[in-house]
Design an enzyme around this catalytic site. Structure first.
Site, short mmCIF file in Angstrom:
data_model
loop_
_atom_site.label_atom_id
_atom_site.label_comp_id
_atom_site.label_asym_id
_atom_site.label_seq_id
_atom_site.Cartn_x
_atom_site.Cartn_y
_atom_site.Cartn_z
N PHE A 97 -19.13 45.67 21.25
CA PHE A 97 -20.44 45.02 21.15
C PHE A 97 -20.72 44.16 22.40
CE2 PHE A 97 -23.04 41.39 19.65
CZ PHE A 97 -24.11 42.06 19.09
N ASN A 191 -19.82 36.04 14.03
CA ASN A 191 -21.08 36.73 14.25
C ASN A 191 -20.84 38.14 13.70
OD1 ASN A 191 -23.38 38.02 15.13
ND2 ASN A 191 -22.74 38.14 17.27
N PRO A 192 -21.04 38.29 12.38
CA PRO A 192 -20.69 39.57 11.78
C PRO A 192 -21.80 40.60 11.99
CG PRO A 192 -21.64 38.15 10.12
CD PRO A 192 -21.64 37.36 11.42
N1 SAM Z 1 -18.04 38.15 18.03
C1 SAM Z 1 -18.58 39.11 18.96
C2 SAM Z 1 -19.87 38.58 19.57
O1 SAM Z 1 -20.42 37.62 19.01
O2 SAM Z 1 -20.32 39.12 20.59
C3 SAM Z 1 -18.81 40.47 18.31
C4 SAM Z 1 -19.82 40.46 17.20
S1 SAM Z 1 -20.26 42.08 16.59
C5 SAM Z 1 -21.87 41.76 16.01
C6 SAM Z 1 -19.32 42.25 15.09
C7 SAM Z 1 -17.85 42.59 15.26
O3 SAM Z 1 -17.27 42.72 13.94
C8 SAM Z 1 -17.53 43.88 15.98
O4 SAM Z 1 -16.63 43.65 17.03
C9 SAM Z 1 -16.92 44.79 14.91
O5 SAM Z 1 -15.92 45.66 15.40
C10 SAM Z 1 -16.34 43.79 13.95
N2 SAM Z 1 -16.22 44.32 12.57
C11 SAM Z 1 -17.04 45.20 11.95
N3 SAM Z 1 -16.60 45.44 10.69
C12 SAM Z 1 -15.50 44.68 10.53
C13 SAM Z 1 -14.59 44.50 9.44
N4 SAM Z 1 -14.75 45.16 8.27
N5 SAM Z 1 -13.53 43.66 9.59
C14 SAM Z 1 -13.36 43.00 10.77
N6 SAM Z 1 -14.19 43.13 11.83
C15 SAM Z 1 -15.24 43.95 11.72
N1 GLN Z 2 -28.28 40.44 17.45
C1 GLN Z 2 -27.92 41.82 17.37
C2 GLN Z 2 -29.11 42.68 17.62
O1 GLN Z 2 -30.05 42.70 16.86
C3 GLN Z 2 -27.25 42.14 16.03
C4 GLN Z 2 -25.96 41.48 15.99
C5 GLN Z 2 -25.25 41.54 14.71
O2 GLN Z 2 -25.39 42.43 13.86
N2 GLN Z 2 -24.42 40.57 14.57
O3 GLN Z 2 -29.14 43.28 18.64
#
Ligand code: SAM
Ligand code: GLN
Length: 287
Positions: A97, A191-192
């Site tokens: 991401f 930030n899920p």
């Molecule tokens: N923390 C980072 C940021 O703010 O840029 C990444 C946020 S990204 C929106 C969500 C992250 O959650 C991804 O890296 C994804 O691989 C991870 N993820 C998705 N499903 C997950 C799960 N079931 N358990 C743990 N991590 C998960």
């Molecule tokens: N902010 C992201 C987007 O709309 C979504 C991130 C997320 O799911 N945590 O591009």
């Protein structure tokens, strides 16, 4: 088009800027410069000092390839492998991401709460931006960074190394829906993924190049918030803080999820991003 048609770096930049703009890429001049800097492996300042230099055939080919990639929507950050966050430079690669500016609101909110947090859990660490910046802001902290994606963890580990905090972050490969914490934390931050599954295909074309698992928050976009609340009852110290990023229209639902969990104080705060949209929810576990 061959390099003979461009007398200098400047000519190639002008061509790319107008082509990118025509194809709907915003900030096309800046992007052209960033792409050319990547081709030459120099910073933008150096590039601007070499505008009159002639071009090599190979450099031009690479530049044209990058421009074509941008036009098909491939993200700039996957080409340059860079994204700035909280004034630090982070490495990011395809499959991980891309950090967003909005997430700075989450980190700043945590910073403003307390002078120190000792044990921190970052759920879904991605490229590691939250874990690494918090490790730098709280020099006595020890951080556990969880992600399901091996690639994200490798990327995050590189960033921790790059910023000199690798020894204070433990990276764990695990799925939040199954992972069982074995210790307690003072802060749980995340930030899920929070986009409703049905909305993902409607997003900008750039986003389609990012891992869907990082975005998909289930049918209503909220499934991670239920799980985070549940996880906090198992691993957040009384008086500890849960801080999460949310989608702009999710504040009411997320507050309710945390309220209904019954373990948090009644004051559940919602903070806005710089665009004035709800972006962060913060609450504290009852003592
Ligand atoms: N923390 C980072 C940021 O703010 O840029 C990444 C946020 S990204 C929106 C969500 C992250 O959650 C991804 O890296 C994804 O691989 C991870 N993820 C998705 N499903 C997950 C799960 N079931 N358990 C743990 N991590 C998960
Ligand atoms: N902010 C992201 C987007 O709309 C979504 C991130 C997320 O799911 N945590 O591009």
């Amino acid at each position: 088009m061959t390099s003979r048609e461009f007398k200098s770096v400047k000519d190639a930049l002008l061509w790319a800027a107008s082509y990118l703009q025509k194809k709907g890429v915003e900030n096309s001049r800046l992007e052209a410069e960033v792409l050319f800097s990547k081709v030459l492996e120099v910073d933008r300042g150096k590039l601007l000092a070499s505008l009159k230099d002639p071009l090599g055939e190979e450099q031009l080919e690479r530049f044209k390839f990058f421009v074509a990639e941008r036009i098909r929507g491939y993200p700039l950050q996957y080409i340059t492998h860079e994204q700035e966050f909280m004034s630090l430079n982070f490495y990011v690669e395809e499959g991980v991401f891309i950090p967003r500016g909005d997430t700075e609101v989450l980190v700043e909110a945590v910073m403003s709460l307390e002078k120190k947090f000792e044990k921190i859990l970052d759920v879904g660490t991605g490229s590691g931006i939250i874990a690494v910046t918090l490790a730098k802001i709280f020099p006595e902290s020890r951080i556990t960074a969880l992600d399901v994606s091996e690639k994200a963890l490798e990327n995050a580990s590189l960033n921790a190394e790059k910023h000199g905090v690798r020894d204070r972050i433990i990276f764990i490969k695990g799925d939040i829906f199954f992972w069982q914490p074995k210790e307690f934390f003072d802060l749980v931050v995340s930030n899920p993924p929070y986009i409703p599954s049905g909305d993902i295909l409607k997003l900008q074309k750039e986003i389609s190049f990012e891992p869907i698992k990082a975005l998909d928050g289930g049918p209503d976009g909220l499934k991670f918030y239920y799980r985070l609340a549940e996880l906090c009852s198992a691993c957040l110290h009384p008086g500890g803080v849960l801080a999460v990023e949310i989608g702009w229209n999710q504040a009411r639902e997320v507050r309710k999820i945390f309220y209904d969990a019954g373990i948090f104080e009644n004051e559940i705060k919602v903070l806005k991003d710089y665009g004035g949209r709800d972006r962060v929810v913060i609450c504290r576990r009852k003592l």
